[in-house]
Motif scaffolding. Structure first.
Motif, PDB file in Angstrom:
ATOM      1  N   MET A  42     -13.063  -1.294   4.057  1.00  0.00           N
ATOM      2  CA  MET A  42     -11.986  -0.343   3.790  1.00  0.00           C
ATOM      3  C   MET A  42     -12.307   1.033   4.376  1.00  0.00           C
ATOM      4  SD  MET A  42     -10.210   0.646   0.141  1.00  0.00           S
ATOM      5  CE  MET A  42      -8.942  -0.615   0.218  1.00  0.00           C
ATOM      6  N   ILE A  48      -7.355  -7.470   6.988  1.00  0.00           N
ATOM      7  CA  ILE A  48      -6.421  -7.604   5.861  1.00  0.00           C
ATOM      8  C   ILE A  48      -6.102  -9.087   5.692  1.00  0.00           C
ATOM      9  CG2 ILE A  48      -4.156  -6.983   4.954  1.00  0.00           C
ATOM     10  CD1 ILE A  48      -4.278  -4.449   6.617  1.00  0.00           C
ATOM     11  N   TYR A  70      -2.063   0.724  -4.691  1.00  0.00           N
ATOM     12  CA  TYR A  70      -1.751  -0.659  -4.329  1.00  0.00           C
ATOM     13  C   TYR A  70      -1.005  -1.321  -5.489  1.00  0.00           C
ATOM     14  CZ  TYR A  70      -4.818  -0.406  -0.254  1.00  0.00           C
ATOM     15  OH  TYR A  70      -5.374  -0.081   0.956  1.00  0.00           O
ATOM     16  N   ILE A 105      -9.237  -6.595   1.504  1.00  0.00           N
ATOM     17  CA  ILE A 105      -9.345  -5.603   2.572  1.00  0.00           C
ATOM     18  C   ILE A 105     -10.816  -5.461   2.911  1.00  0.00           C
ATOM     19  CG2 ILE A 105      -8.919  -3.225   3.265  1.00  0.00           C
ATOM     20  CD1 ILE A 105      -6.579  -3.163   1.386  1.00  0.00           C
ATOM     21  N   HIS A 136       0.886  -1.170   0.000  1.00  0.00           N
ATOM     22  CA  HIS A 136       0.000   0.000   0.000  1.00  0.00           C
ATOM     23  C   HIS A 136       0.922   1.219   0.000  1.00  0.00           C
ATOM     24  CE1 HIS A 136      -2.971   2.756   2.370  1.00  0.00           C
ATOM     25  NE2 HIS A 136      -3.038   2.978   1.070  1.00  0.00           N
ATOM     26  N   GLN A 171      -7.157   3.839   4.167  1.00  0.00           N
ATOM     27  CA  GLN A 171      -6.645   2.751   3.336  1.00  0.00           C
ATOM     28  C   GLN A 171      -6.757   3.042   1.846  1.00  0.00           C
ATOM     29  OE1 GLN A 171      -9.106  -0.286   5.270  1.00  0.00           O
ATOM     30  NE2 GLN A 171      -7.240  -1.317   5.952  1.00  0.00           N
TER      31      GLN A 171
END
Length: 517
Positions: free
Chosen positions: A263, A251, A271, A260, A238, A267
């Motif tokens: 979220m 996670i 990614y 995830i 991330h 977050q």
């Protein structure tokens, strides 16, 4: 003695081709007794038969397929009729066109690594004249590095290749042929065995749109990897932070998937996955997750504002997307509630009828703000004293004093510092700051007993004081009853006592500062 044959002694018999049918006739005229004819290749006698006619004897030699080892050797016809005479011999040299007998590709052909140059060599043997060579990759002709080298009946050619991941399994071949017999070829080939680092493709699962993820949604990623040999490790990131599985925080990680759950806005962001094998490491494409959430107030505490015309208060919120509407309400100190028909981010405080509590709720396409932004509305007055004062530079002869401003009373305020020496009692500094309660005191002498007084002022008057003083007998007695002051005050003796315990209600804080150490 037999007559001379029609063979031309010592000449070359050209135009012969390997594996073709070959016929020759040897004739001898007259001679008594009539001679016998025999055929030889060098010293090797061949099967033959002598035939007679009225004026001659002859022998036919028929070879269904000319062997390549006859090329360059002598074909001999020998006539003899008695042991008392020397046989007559006629010979010719056979010059034959031969095909390549063997073709091979040599070089590092076992395992190749993508992105590295390799040189292959094609060698051909046995062609007369020496063979021509042609390279092919997947049946497509490619040019060699240089001209073909021919020595005797051997030929060599080199080809440099730069394999990629896509060339794994490609066929590389070399074709050799006699330049005078181009239709008959001898080919050799091998299949490229190419190792390459992972090739990655990151996808978001299902029908999710990464630009429209709502806070609380579950998000699923899948990392597709193609590698040779297979990747032994796949990691998830991330931004720049490597992710570890944490079931409690929602996670979930497998070698090829990342989930995830629920979220949060924190977050959101970029990614990617990263995979490794013996050929190297590869980073996938990045997917940016835009987490959309309803407005949240940027300040959690109750702020104080004053009633004043031409002064506004802003409903500062964090939201994605931006707010589209604002709802303002006011509860007066008398218990009256007012809802403003006012759909803007800023509210004119001149609309407030009196003291009370003002609140704002913002709305965007995701929803309404759950906890309103709130302000305590007061009439204009004297300012609140500076707060949270501390000394950041404790070296002598310099002191840096920093405070946080209090409520300004609804008016422009100025911050003041007075520095007093206690023995004799006299003021030695008088400083002011129009912007922040921050001061730098220089040229201090060791052993001075000092009192530092800090306050704010506006057109309505002065605030209460914040005082920092030297250790007096009265404060020293209190010091024995309370703990030491703030951590990190080496070289300074700090004591904080209850508000008004020593100096009454006109002071907010008392600190003891000893400059004798």
């Amino acid at each position: 003695m037999p007559d001379d044959s029609k063979l031309v002694d010592g000449e070359q018999l050209k135009g012969l081709i390997e594996n073709d049918e070959f016929r020759a006739t040897c004739s001898s005229f007259s001679g008594a007794p009539r001679p016998q004819l025999e055929w030889y290749i060098d010293k090797l006698k061949l099967d033959s038969k002598t035939e007679e006619e009225t004026d001659r004897v002859y022998s036919h030699l028929t070879v269904k397929s000319l062997p390549r080892h006859w090329s360059g050797r002598k074909l001999i016809c020998q006539a003899s009729n008695t042991n008392l005479t020397t046989p007559i011999r006629k010979e010719v040299e056979l010059k034959m066109l031969t095909y390549p007998s063997f073709t091979e590709i040599t070089g590092p052909v076992s395992e190749l690594s993508a992105g590295h140059n390799y040189t292959l060599q094609c060698s051909s043997y046995g062609s007369e004249p020496a063979a021509d060579l042609i390279w092919y990759i997947n049946n497509k002709k490619v040019d060699p590095d240089s001209t073909i080298i021919k020595i005797g009946n051997n030929s060599t050619s080199q080809l440099t290749i730069l394999p990629t991941s896509g060339s794994d399994g490609w066929n590389v071949s070399c074709s050799s042929f006699n330049p005078k017999l181009p239709m008959d070829r001898v080919d050799t080939s091998y299949t490229m065995n190419v190792n390459y680092p992972p090739i990655l493709k990151l996808k978001i699962g299902g029908s999710l749109n990464p630009s429209k993820i709502r806070q609380g949604n579950d998000v699923y990623f899948e990392c597709f990897s193609m590698a040779k040999p297979p990747a032994y490790k796949i990691e998830w990131y991330h931004g720049k932070n490597r992710l570890e599985e944490n079931v409690k925080d929602g996670i979930l990680i497998t070698p090829t998937t990342l989930v995830i759950q629920k979220m949060t806005k924190e977050q959101g962001g970029s990614y990617h996955c990263r995979a490794s094998n013996v050929e190297g490491d590869t980073i996938s494409n990045r997917i940016h997750i835009n987490v959309r959430y309803p407005p949240e107030c940027l300040t959690s505490s109750l702020s104080t504002v004053s009633m004043a015309p031409n002064k506004t208060v802003r409903c500062r919120v964090d939201s994605n997307p931006e707010p589209t509407r604002f709802f303002w309400s006011f509860n007066s100190s008398k218990g009256e509630e007012i809802a403003f028909e006012y759909d803007k981010i800023d509210l004119d405080l001149g609309l407030i009828p009196g003291p009370g509590e003002l609140s704002c709720v913002a709305q965007n396409r995701i929803g309404n703000q759950e906890i309103p932004c709130a302000w305590q509305v007061k009439e204009t007055g004297i300012p609140e004293p500076p707060d949270d004062c501390n000394i950041t530079n404790q070296s002598i002869p310099i002191l840096n004093i920093n405070c946080k401003p209090g409520w300004d009373g609804g008016l422009a305020q100025t911050f003041h510092l007075e520095l007093w020496e206690t023995n004799p009692s006299r003021i030695i500094r008088n400083l002011s700051n129009l912007h922040q309660p921050q001061f730098k005191i220089t040229r201090l002498k060791p052993g001075q007993s000092l009192i530092i007084i800090i306050y704010a002022s506006n057109s309505k008057g002065r605030s209460r004081y914040v005082e920092m003083e030297s250790r007096t007998t009265k404060v020293a007695e209190l010091a024995e009853q309370i703990d030491s002051g703030p951590e990190g005050s080496a070289g300074l003796d700090w004591i904080q006592v209850p508000l008004g315990a020593v100096l009454g209600n006109n002071f907010k804080y008392i600190y003891t500062l000893n400059l004798n150490q």
